[in-house]
Scaffold this motif. Structure first.
Motif, PDB file in Angstrom:
ATOM      1  N   GLY A  83      -4.057  -0.614  -6.205  1.00  0.00           N
ATOM      2  CA  GLY A  83      -2.662  -1.170  -6.029  1.00  0.00           C
ATOM      3  C   GLY A  83      -1.923  -1.096  -7.118  1.00  0.00           C
ATOM      4  O   GLY A  83      -2.216  -1.459  -8.439  1.00  0.00           O
ATOM      5  N   HIS A  84      -0.603  -0.116  -6.876  1.00  0.00           N
ATOM      6  CA  HIS A  84       0.359  -0.288  -8.056  1.00  0.00           C
ATOM      7  C   HIS A  84       1.626  -0.581  -7.790  1.00  0.00           C
ATOM      8  O   HIS A  84       2.696  -0.309  -8.352  1.00  0.00           O
ATOM      9  CB  HIS A  84       0.278   1.220  -8.601  1.00  0.00           C
ATOM     10  N   GLU A  85       2.019  -1.288  -6.431  1.00  0.00           N
ATOM     11  CA  GLU A  85       3.003  -1.627  -6.119  1.00  0.00           C
ATOM     12  C   GLU A  85       3.077  -3.044  -5.984  1.00  0.00           C
ATOM     13  O   GLU A  85       2.415  -3.745  -5.128  1.00  0.00           O
ATOM     14  CB  GLU A  85       3.526  -1.075  -4.829  1.00  0.00           C
ATOM     15  N   PHE A  86       3.564  -3.870  -6.919  1.00  0.00           N
ATOM     16  CA  PHE A  86       3.350  -5.373  -6.797  1.00  0.00           C
ATOM     17  C   PHE A  86       4.216  -6.167  -7.763  1.00  0.00           C
ATOM     18  O   PHE A  86       5.060  -5.410  -8.448  1.00  0.00           O
ATOM     19  CB  PHE A  86       1.754  -5.876  -7.249  1.00  0.00           C
ATOM     20  N   SER A 111       9.023  -1.434  -7.844  1.00  0.00           N
ATOM     21  CA  SER A 111       7.894  -1.205  -8.448  1.00  0.00           C
ATOM     22  C   SER A 111       7.510   0.381  -8.389  1.00  0.00           C
ATOM     23  O   SER A 111       7.106   0.852  -9.045  1.00  0.00           O
ATOM     24  CB  SER A 111       6.731  -1.857  -7.848  1.00  0.00           C
ATOM     25  N   ASP A 112       8.118   0.982  -7.334  1.00  0.00           N
ATOM     26  CA  ASP A 112       7.686   2.336  -6.897  1.00  0.00           C
ATOM     27  C   ASP A 112       8.630   3.176  -5.878  1.00  0.00           C
ATOM     28  O   ASP A 112       9.360   3.855  -6.290  1.00  0.00           O
ATOM     29  CB  ASP A 112       6.152   2.493  -6.516  1.00  0.00           C
ATOM     30  N   ILE A 113       8.331   2.812  -4.659  1.00  0.00           N
ATOM     31  CA  ILE A 113       8.900   3.824  -3.862  1.00  0.00           C
ATOM     32  C   ILE A 113      10.479   3.974  -3.590  1.00  0.00           C
ATOM     33  O   ILE A 113      11.027   4.882  -3.524  1.00  0.00           O
ATOM     34  CB  ILE A 113       8.774   3.408  -2.243  1.00  0.00           C
ATOM     35  N   ILE A 141       0.954  -1.206  -0.043  1.00  0.00           N
ATOM     36  CA  ILE A 141       0.058   0.063   0.226  1.00  0.00           C
ATOM     37  C   ILE A 141       0.887   1.276  -0.113  1.00  0.00           C
ATOM     38  O   ILE A 141       1.909   1.271   0.755  1.00  0.00           O
ATOM     39  CB  ILE A 141      -0.796   0.070   1.331  1.00  0.00           C
ATOM     40  N   CYS A 142       0.405   2.190  -0.993  1.00  0.00           N
ATOM     41  CA  CYS A 142       1.484   3.411  -1.111  1.00  0.00           C
ATOM     42  C   CYS A 142       0.615   4.694  -0.459  1.00  0.00           C
ATOM     43  O   CYS A 142      -0.583   4.543  -0.481  1.00  0.00           O
ATOM     44  CB  CYS A 142       1.749   3.429  -2.455  1.00  0.00           C
ATOM     45  N   GLY A 143       1.377   5.666  -0.222  1.00  0.00           N
ATOM     46  CA  GLY A 143       0.813   6.764   0.292  1.00  0.00           C
ATOM     47  C   GLY A 143      -0.192   7.474  -0.846  1.00  0.00           C
ATOM     48  O   GLY A 143      -1.124   8.196  -0.294  1.00  0.00           O
ATOM     49  N   SER A 144       0.232   7.229  -1.954  1.00  0.00           N
ATOM     50  CA  SER A 144      -0.602   7.500  -3.064  1.00  0.00           C
ATOM     51  C   SER A 144      -1.953   6.941  -3.157  1.00  0.00           C
ATOM     52  O   SER A 144      -2.830   7.495  -3.593  1.00  0.00           O
ATOM     53  CB  SER A 144      -0.116   7.318  -4.553  1.00  0.00           C
ATOM     54  N   ASP A 145      -2.033   5.851  -2.556  1.00  0.00           N
ATOM     55  CA  ASP A 145      -3.271   4.933  -2.444  1.00  0.00           C
ATOM     56  C   ASP A 145      -4.222   5.690  -1.395  1.00  0.00           C
ATOM     57  O   ASP A 145      -5.549   5.769  -1.646  1.00  0.00           O
ATOM     58  CB  ASP A 145      -3.250   3.506  -2.086  1.00  0.00           C
TER      59      ASP A 145
END
Ligand code: NAD
Ligand code: ZN
Length: 391
Positions: free
Chosen positions: A59-62, A168-170, A37-41
């Protein structure tokens, strides 16, 4: 399959939904093994992101395993273990050619919705509203990954999911934030926000040669995490005015050479006023915000310094001291991360043991518990910094 579904503001649920299918010959279907789970979520859960629809999967980090590959996919076969960038890019437009993947011209199937809000279309993002493509996200058992030959990267079997997932993101987001800060050897960098993005921005600022990094947050456990993993200096802030004074004290009145805003819309407050210019006639309420972090940054940044903004802002933002920014000749760099650009170099750093991104994980839960995980992460309870969900 089971997936985390958006039902409205502060209402996410685990629902049973249809399994994803290959739509384009360049797609793969992934069986998710880990997702975060991201801060963007949280912006979506807070109702700040326009063009969300009931039923959207977040969900975009997987990461996970390829279980089906479209007939034109060349890089991957069934069984490959991959991590997927949150930005969806075609690999073929003028922006992708310049490695500006998050600005891809072709991957967003709803460019008009993006143009109405942003003036131009940008890349699609998994699980992040219809203005950014309406793609189903990966807080689910399976996900469709478009443009598979452009985004995902294979993960060596020597690396665990915990070590690879944040590519994936952070990790790339923190790294690009530090790159955008134009750090020169010996510089002092101030970083607002010690959430997951801030933590990786701190690590990256040191990697890129910062002499001093000063981290600012109000949450003690997050400041402690930063301190436990680097020689960062800390400012614990509880009100909006002390940060400028403290930074001046710590830098002999000069201010930091560069400043990174890893907070973004959270500093908005939740006054929902103001309207987006919307050519599709869909009336959107966007936050007209009071960006305290941007105020502190513009006032305290050294003259001719650089301001890097990985924090996501949405809609109209007012009370920005633009006069300070102009007269002090500040440079601004920002944007969604061009994740594809950083995958290989940062995977190599992890593989070489230069950094272990799993330090960020404070909680592990089952996908079934995702609504509880959102609540924990949002309220920053139980020392929560990052939750990893497993289907
Ligand atoms: P997070 O919500 O966990 O972290 C935000 C942190 O900021 C929290 O620790 C909070 O306590 C702190 N904070 C709030 N107000 C503050 C203030 N006034 N001064 C100092 N600190 C303050 O979120 P995250 O996952 O770390 O994400 C941070 C930001 O980065 C979000 O806006 C997110 O949307 C954005 N983001 C951007 C990209 C990108 O591609 N640019 C990618 C991922 C996340
Ligand atoms: Zn994210």
């Amino acid at each position: 399959m089971k997936a985390l579904v958006w039902h409205g503001r502060n209402d996410v649920r685990i629902d049973t939904v249809p399994d994803p299918k290959i739509k384009e010959p360049t797609d793969v279907i992934l069986k998710i093994t880990s997702t975060a789970i991201c801060g963007s979520d949280l912006h979506i859960v807070d109702g700040m992101v326009p063009t969300m629809e009931k039923g959207d999967i977040l969900g975009h980090e997987f990461m996970g395993e390829v279980v089906e590959a479209g007939r034109e996919v060349k890089k991957f076969k069934v069984g490959d273990r991959v991590v997927v960038p949150f930005t969806i890019a075609c690999g073929n437009c003028e922006y992708c050619d310049d490695t500006l993947y998050s600005l891809c011209d072709n991957s967003n199937p709803n460019p008009e919705k993006a143009k109405a809000n942003l003036g131009h279309s940008i890349s699609g993002i998994f699980g992040y509203s219809h203005m950014l493509g309406g793609f189903d996200g990966g807080q689910a058992e399976y996900v469709r990954v478009p443009y598979a030959d452009v985004g995902p990267i294979k993960v060596p079997s020597t690396l665990s999911d915990d070590q690879s997932l944040f590519l994936s993101d952070i990790f790339p987001t923190g790294y690009m934030a530090a790159e955008n800060a134009d750090i020169k050897r010996g510089d002092t960098v101030a970083i607002w926000g010690c959430g997951p993005v801030g933590q990786f921005a701190i690590q990256s600022a040191f990697m890129l040669g910062a002499e001093r990094v000063i981290a600012i947050d109000s949450v003690k456990e997050r400041l402690d995490m930063a301190k436990n993993h680097s020689r960062v200096e800390l400012i614990r802030t509880t009100d909006r005015d002390d940060v400028y004074e403290k930074l001046m004290e710590m830098t002999n009145g000069k201010g930091p050479d560069s400043c990174i805003d890893a907070v973004g819309a959270e500093a908005h407050g939740d006054t929902l006023v103001g309207k987006a210019v919307d050519k599709t006639k869909e009336v959107l309420q966007l936050p007209m915000s009071r960006p305290y972090v941007l105020q502190q940054i513009m006032m305290s940044c050294k003259k001719a310094g650089t301001v890097s903004i990985p924090g996501v802002y949405i809609g109209m933002v007012n009370e920005i001291p633009f006069g300070a920014a102009m007269n002090k000749a500040l440079t601004f760099k920002m944007g969604q991360t061009h994740v594809q650009r950083y995958l290989k170099p940062l995977l190599d750093k992890v593989d070489e043991g230069l950094i272990d991104p799993s330090f960020i994980i404070t909680h592990r839960m089952k996908l079934d518990e995702a609504p509880k995980a959102y609540d924990l992460f949002k309220k920053k309870e139980d020392k929560c910094v990052k939750v990893v969900l497993t289907p």
